[in-house]
Write a protein that holds these residues in place. Structure first.
Motif, PDB file in Angstrom:
ATOM      1  N   UNK A  50       0.775  -1.110   0.126  1.00 55.00           N
ATOM      2  CA  UNK A  50       0.078   0.183   0.047  1.00 55.00           C
ATOM      3  C   UNK A  50       0.932   1.361   0.054  1.00 55.00           C
ATOM      4  N   UNK A  51       2.088   1.341   0.609  1.00 57.03           N
ATOM      5  CA  UNK A  51       2.597   2.637   1.012  1.00 57.03           C
ATOM      6  C   UNK A  51       4.160   2.595   0.234  1.00 57.03           C
ATOM      7  N   UNK A  52       4.797   1.654  -0.042  1.00 59.67           N
ATOM      8  CA  UNK A  52       6.439   1.520  -0.512  1.00 59.67           C
ATOM      9  C   UNK A  52       6.567   0.972  -1.785  1.00 59.67           C
ATOM     10  N   UNK A  53       5.790   0.055  -2.010  1.00 57.76           N
ATOM     11  CA  UNK A  53       6.484  -0.852  -3.388  1.00 57.76           C
ATOM     12  C   UNK A  53       6.277   0.095  -4.446  1.00 57.76           C
ATOM     13  N   UNK A  54       7.196   0.230  -5.541  1.00 55.98           N
ATOM     14  CA  UNK A  54       6.715   0.769  -6.836  1.00 55.98           C
ATOM     15  C   UNK A  54       5.780  -0.322  -7.510  1.00 55.98           C
ATOM     16  N   UNK A  55       5.007   0.569  -8.365  1.00 52.52           N
ATOM     17  CA  UNK A  55       3.822   0.169  -9.115  1.00 52.52           C
ATOM     18  C   UNK A  55       4.115  -1.117  -9.952  1.00 52.52           C
ATOM     19  N   UNK A  56       5.196  -1.528 -10.352  1.00 47.82           N
ATOM     20  CA  UNK A  56       5.080  -2.841 -11.008  1.00 47.82           C
ATOM     21  C   UNK A  56       5.313  -3.766  -9.907  1.00 47.82           C
ATOM     22  N   UNK A  57       6.195  -4.133  -9.070  1.00 50.61           N
ATOM     23  CA  UNK A  57       6.396  -4.864  -7.938  1.00 50.61           C
ATOM     24  C   UNK A  57       5.001  -4.716  -7.254  1.00 50.61           C
ATOM     25  N   UNK A  58       4.248  -4.009  -6.996  1.00 44.07           N
ATOM     26  CA  UNK A  58       2.949  -3.780  -6.259  1.00 44.07           C
ATOM     27  C   UNK A  58       1.947  -4.987  -7.044  1.00 44.07           C
ATOM     28  N   UNK A  59       1.915  -4.776  -8.279  1.00 43.24           N
ATOM     29  CA  UNK A  59       0.976  -5.733  -9.121  1.00 43.24           C
ATOM     30  C   UNK A  59       1.381  -7.021  -8.856  1.00 43.24           C
ATOM     31  N   UNK A  60       2.968  -7.483  -9.017  1.00 41.49           N
ATOM     32  CA  UNK A  60       3.230  -8.636  -8.904  1.00 41.49           C
ATOM     33  C   UNK A  60       3.067  -9.156  -7.441  1.00 41.49           C
ATOM     34  N   UNK A  61       3.253  -8.422  -6.389  1.00 34.87           N
ATOM     35  CA  UNK A  61       2.995  -9.081  -5.243  1.00 34.87           C
ATOM     36  C   UNK A  61       1.346  -9.059  -4.881  1.00 34.87           C
ATOM     37  N   UNK A  62       0.633  -8.391  -5.301  1.00 34.46           N
ATOM     38  CA  UNK A  62      -0.810  -8.525  -5.203  1.00 34.46           C
ATOM     39  C   UNK A  62      -1.220  -9.918  -5.967  1.00 34.46           C
ATOM     40  N   UNK A  63      -0.417 -10.260  -6.987  1.00 41.02           N
ATOM     41  CA  UNK A  63      -1.043 -11.278  -7.575  1.00 41.02           C
ATOM     42  C   UNK A  63      -0.465 -12.622  -6.796  1.00 41.02           C
ATOM     43  N   UNK A  64       0.877 -12.450  -6.154  1.00 40.97           N
ATOM     44  CA  UNK A  64       1.467 -13.649  -5.435  1.00 40.97           C
ATOM     45  C   UNK A  64       0.537 -13.768  -4.078  1.00 40.97           C
ATOM     46  N   UNK A  65       0.083 -12.768  -3.546  1.00 39.61           N
ATOM     47  CA  UNK A  65      -0.897 -12.889  -2.437  1.00 39.61           C
ATOM     48  C   UNK A  65      -2.373 -13.674  -2.790  1.00 39.61           C
ATOM     49  N   UNK A  66      -2.697 -13.312  -4.002  1.00 36.96           N
ATOM     50  CA  UNK A  66      -4.049 -13.954  -4.391  1.00 36.96           C
ATOM     51  C   UNK A  66      -3.834 -15.348  -4.992  1.00 36.96           C
ATOM     52  N   UNK A  67      -2.596 -15.618  -5.459  1.00 42.61           N
ATOM     53  CA  UNK A  67      -2.178 -17.169  -5.714  1.00 42.61           C
ATOM     54  C   UNK A  67      -2.090 -17.996  -4.552  1.00 42.61           C
ATOM     55  N   UNK A  68      -1.468 -17.239  -3.542  1.00 38.75           N
ATOM     56  CA  UNK A  68      -1.127 -17.922  -2.177  1.00 38.75           C
ATOM     57  C   UNK A  68      -2.669 -18.231  -1.524  1.00 38.75           C
ATOM     58  N   UNK A  69      -3.482 -17.439  -1.600  1.00 38.90           N
ATOM     59  CA  UNK A  69      -4.932 -17.408  -1.165  1.00 38.90           C
ATOM     60  C   UNK A  69      -5.402 -18.625  -2.140  1.00 38.90           C
ATOM     61  N   UNK A  70      -5.230 -18.863  -3.564  1.00 34.34           N
ATOM     62  CA  UNK A  70      -5.861 -19.906  -4.145  1.00 34.34           C
ATOM     63  C   UNK A  70      -5.132 -21.409  -3.626  1.00 34.34           C
ATOM     64  N   UNK A  71      -4.226 -21.402  -3.209  1.00 32.48           N
ATOM     65  CA  UNK A  71      -3.462 -22.767  -3.120  1.00 32.48           C
ATOM     66  C   UNK A  71      -4.441 -23.406  -2.240  1.00 32.48           C
ATOM     67  N   UNK A  72      -4.930 -24.596  -2.662  1.00 34.58           N
ATOM     68  CA  UNK A  72      -5.858 -25.542  -1.971  1.00 34.58           C
ATOM     69  C   UNK A  72      -5.217 -25.953  -0.737  1.00 34.58           C
ATOM     70  N   UNK A  73      -6.091 -26.137   0.441  1.00 36.44           N
ATOM     71  CA  UNK A  73      -5.333 -26.296   1.613  1.00 36.44           C
ATOM     72  C   UNK A  73      -4.725 -27.792   1.818  1.00 36.44           C
ATOM     73  N   UNK A  74      -5.329 -28.852   1.031  1.00 31.40           N
ATOM     74  CA  UNK A  74      -4.905 -29.948   1.075  1.00 31.40           C
ATOM     75  C   UNK A  74      -3.540 -29.957   0.228  1.00 31.40           C
ATOM     76  N   UNK A  75      -3.076 -29.027  -0.508  1.00 25.45           N
ATOM     77  CA  UNK A  75      -1.894 -28.954  -1.211  1.00 25.45           C
ATOM     78  C   UNK A  75      -0.764 -28.506  -0.065  1.00 25.45           C
TER      79      UNK A  75
END
Lengths: 293, 256, 302
Positions: C102-127
């Motif tokens: 929200x406060x520090x990351x440059x725009x490009x990294x911000x987008x990547x990191x948001x995707x990382x978080x979203x993909x992490x949320x998408x990992x099935x718990x069984x995995x």
């Protein structure tokens, strides 16, 4: 304040800042590495196991060899069933909340209900599915019971996504239509809903991904340890990828022997779930860019 | 029918309007003459747009609002319980401050409301589109690109499309809420010209920030201040010899 | 002009549509009630056999013994302990990564990191459970010379990965919602970026961040597959972080398949489900209250 103490105070202030920013960057790095580490490890180990036969053949030799085709098919059935349940219900709920409901006790209660439903643990959904669909409605452990349970599980996700998409439709569209003497229902159906459709679909796809990866809700409602044949009706039990992983990894006497199968199944599930999520993420950024208003 | 020397199509009687506890309009009594242009002027927040949106029940869309008094359209109170706001809006069209075409083709923007109102015959629809676009002096510019998205038009063209779209419903009254405030001077001139030709067939009530515009295009002008009508008179009278001191102060630029 | 009848039917139609939609929207609330009804229907019969207090605070969970014992205290402790340690990891990581985005990351990294978080949320718990079993477990076992790598520590790490996306994305939303004027005012007074973030932005977003943490905890306590696969499964009150535990969710998932239909064991598992439901419901209601109060009063607590 003389120059020297000012300088040293600034130095200590910037030192704190560097420390904090360091911690912040580190945390972002740790999270990224955790994701990449997990993905890389699974990809590396699962890669060899996933062959054409693996995807298209049923398990053989009491599940120590062969493929996972019935589990893939079962997961698809359950997921499609879940979205068939959740999408219409979710969109209708969202339309009511954004277009019809006035601020008041009813809306407040519905909102709390949706939020709480979102927070119900998945295993409790499993218990509910067992008590209600399997036992009370006598569906038995079946695709129908599993899909309904998963559908309820993802309902709050769909409602949330649909609400957001509907709210993003400019108010001027509604005003323009109503000012032309078009009824509220037609305004919603012909102007608001089509404009919100990309966002709703993105949410639906994310819901599909969520449903495909869930294990606990289907353990007692739909999932079978092993089925020799593909399901013939919605009242049949099915194998499912997440449950198959759990079974192979924890039950039986061949746990070490079937590791390659486990890695392969995990890879297929991840590819399916993250592939679905990725489609949704890409779709969303595309729609954002091409937004026509 | 009441016998009056003029034919008033809309009459408001002692209208009060509230947003929650805030009284936005008080005691508005005005008669709008048929086939004339009436301008509503006044500083921001004076209630002129609020009144305009009351005339076709657009304020219904806002939660927590309340109307008191009567608004008569052809002698019928449009806020009576048995009145369908949808029917009122079909007969009283509206053009907004910012052009708001739908993200559809030009043609579909034009046919959207008439089709829903029950016109099915494609010949009739095509004729209606052409006629309305001609009335809005847009036909020549768009007749070859009817299938293109309305969003590709310029701001001024979009606003004329919105006018044409309203005309296609064959309304009796057209309400315009600062229709040129988002447009360049050339587009503004075109719209003003258009208003002048439209008044032969339509009653036009227009809210404007621009006093010169009110003076140029309207027969009557109402001056609003703090939710009240200060003066409602012939436009010429208002701009040359207003009855009220406040009106004079406003139009001579001493406040507002 | 149209006939009155026509207009009336059209309006009735509109009202009918509205009410129908309202009914379906209300279905979420009904479902919540229905969940409770069916948990009670299948869970309450247990209390003909034992008292509520014995159930909640009994320290012996031997549902298959004769006579069976249905004390879920060790299971409750198991759930709370893994959740606590998971939060110890997930709250700082989730919060700090949200600050970064929200406060520090440059725009490009911000987008990547948001995707990382979203993909992490998408990992099935069984995995994640699987990963904990085959990687984290053996590593813990070897490194600390333990009898088993399936324990609280393992479960806490894997649960933290599940809770981080919730905490991070909700905190990020809260940080974003802080008006730019606040920050500008702080900078204009000569504060550094760090000081602005810590003294202005974070306090202003505090209720949203608290909501995020509570929902992250609710997520962790309700998570099933991870703890089922990596917490070790011992139904005993643990003495250290390398002890195995059996959280409530794991117990339900593991035993429901074997519990005879409508036996005491079956009822006891549903009753455990009630406890779980009530705990997570409480968490969600608290989160809802906090975020709602914030909406009404703004950031007056700053």
């Amino acid at each position: 304040m003389n120059g020297k103490t000012f300088e040293s105070s600034m130095r200590s202030r910037y030192f704190k800042q560097r420390l904090f920013f360091g911690a912040v960057r580190l945390s972002a790095l740790v999270i990224t590495l955790a994701l990449l580490g997990i993905l890389a490890y699974i990809l590396d180990n699962g890669f060899r196991a996933v062959t054409w036969e693996f995807i298209t053949q049923p398990p053989t030799d009491s599940m120590t060899k062969g493929g996972i085709m019935p589990a893939i098919v079962g997961t698809l059935y359950l997921t499609v069933g879940a979205i068939l349940v959740a999408l219409p219900l979710g969109v209708v709920s969202a339309i009511f909340l954004t277009e019809y409901a006035k601020q008041g006790a009813l809306t407040r209660i519905i909102r709390i209900g949706v939020n709480c439903l979102a927070g119900v643990p998945s295993v409790v959904f499993g218990l509910f599915g067992l008590g209600f669909f399997v036992v009370f409605l006598k569906f038995g452990s079946s695709i129908l019971a599993g899909a309904l349970t998963l559908g309820i599980l993802i309902l709050p996700t769909i409602i949330g996504a649909a609400e957001e998409a509907l709210k993003a439709v400019p108010q001027t569209f509604r005003e323009a239509s109503l000012a032309l003497g078009v009824s509220k229902w037609n305004t919603i159906f012909r102007i608001v809903l089509p404009s919100a459709l990309p966002g709703i679909l993105t949410g639906a796809i994310l819901g599909v991904g969520r449903a495909a990866g869930e294990t606990a809700p289907i353990m007692f409602t739909a999932a079978a340890f092993f089925t020799a044949v593909l399901p013939k009706s919605i009242f049949d039990e099915v194998m499912a990828l997440p449950y198959h992983i759990y079974v192979l990894a924890t039950a039986g006497t061949h746990i070490e022997e079937t590791r390659p199968l486990q890695y392969g199944t995990v890879l297929v599930l991840i590819a399916l779930v993250l592939g679905i999520d990725l489609i949704a993420i890409i779709m969303r950024s595309m729609f954002r860019r091409n937004k026509r208003w | 029918m009441v016998t009056v020397e003029k034919d008033f199509i809309i009459r408001t009687k002692n209208v009060d309007f509230f947003y929650g506890a805030f009284r936005a309009l008080s005691g508005i009594t005005m008669n709008f003459e048929k086939n004339k242009v009436t301008a509503l002027i006044g500083p921001s927040g004076c209630g002129k747009s609020t009144l305009l949106r009351l005339l076709n029940r657009m304020n219904d869309l806002i939660d927590g609002t309340r109307v008191e008094g009567e608004i008569l359209f052809e002698g019928r109170n449009i806020y009576a319980p048995e009145v369908d706001p949808v029917e009122i809006r079909q007969r009283i069209g509206m053009v907004f401050q910012k052009p708001n075409p739908f993200p559809k083709s030009i043609f579909n923007n034009m046919t959207y409301a008439p089709k829903l109102a029950g016109i099915r015959d494609s010949g009739e629809i095509n004729a209606l589109v052409e006629e309305s676009l001609k009335q809005a002096v847009l036909w020549d510019e768009v007749k070859d690109i009817l299938a293109k998205s309305a969003m590709t038009l310029s701001g001024g063209q979009q606003q004329r499309l919105c006018i044409a779209r309203a005309l296609a419903m064959k309304p009796d009254v057209i309400l315009m809420d600062e229709p040129t405030s988002a447009l360049d001077p050339i587009s503004t001139a075109k719209i003003e010209e258009l208003i002048d030709t439209l008044k032969k067939h339509y009653t036009i009530i227009i809210v404007t920030h621009n006093m010169q515009q009110a003076a140029r295009i309207s027969e009557y002008t109402g001056f609003f201040y703090l939710g009240k009508v200060i003066e409602f008179n012939g436009t010429e009278k208002i701009f040359t010899n207003p009855d009220m001191k406040q009106t004079e102060d406003y139009i001579t630029g001493r406040f507002g | 002009m149209k006939t009155r009848k026509n207009i009336l039917t059209k309006r009735t139609e509109e009202i009918a549509i509205r009410n129908l939609f309202g009914f379906f929207a209300f279905l979420s609330v009904l479902l919540l009630g229905l969940i409770l009804v069916f948990l009670f229907r299948e869970g309450l019969p247990l209390f003909k056999q034992i008292s509520v207090a014995d159930f909640l605070f009994g320290t012996a969970w031997y549902p298959t013994y004769d006579p069976p014992e249905y004390g879920i205290w060790p299971l409750i402790v198991g759930s709370l302990v893994v959740t606590f340690f998971a939060c110890l990891i997930a709250v700082p990581l989730g919060f700090l990564s949200a600050v970064y985005i929200a406060e520090i990351a440059p725009a490009g990294i911000k987008e990547i990191l948001k995707s990382v978080i979203e993909l992490l949320a998408g990992l099935p718990s069984v995995v994640l459970g699987f990963f904990g079993m085959v990687i984290v477990g053996p590593w813990l076992q070897e490194t600390f010379d333990l009898p088993t790598g399936l324990n609280i520590a393992n479960a806490a790490v894997m649960l933290a990965i599940m809770a981080i996306p919730t905490i991070s994305s909700l905190s990020e939303d809260a940080l974003y919602a802080v008006p730019r004027e606040f920050k500008e005012a702080s900078y204009a007074l000569g504060a550094t970026r760090y000081e602005t973030i810590i003294r202005v932005v974070v306090p202003a977003a505090l209720s949203g961040i608290s909501t995020a943490v509570i929902l992250g905890m609710a997520r962790a306590i309700g998570e099933t597959m991870v703890v089922l696969m990596v917490a070790g499964g011992a139904a005993a009150v643990p003495g250290g972080i390398f002890d195995a535990v059996r959280p409530m969710t794991a117990s339900i998932a593991a035993e429901m398949g074997e519990a005879p239909f409508r036996s005491g064991h079956y009822h006891a598992l549903f009753a455990t489900g009630i406890v779980l439901f009530v705990i997570t419901l409480a968490f969600n209601l608290i989160a809802d209250t906090i975020s709602n109060r914030f909406r009404e009063t703004g950031s007056g607590t700053l």
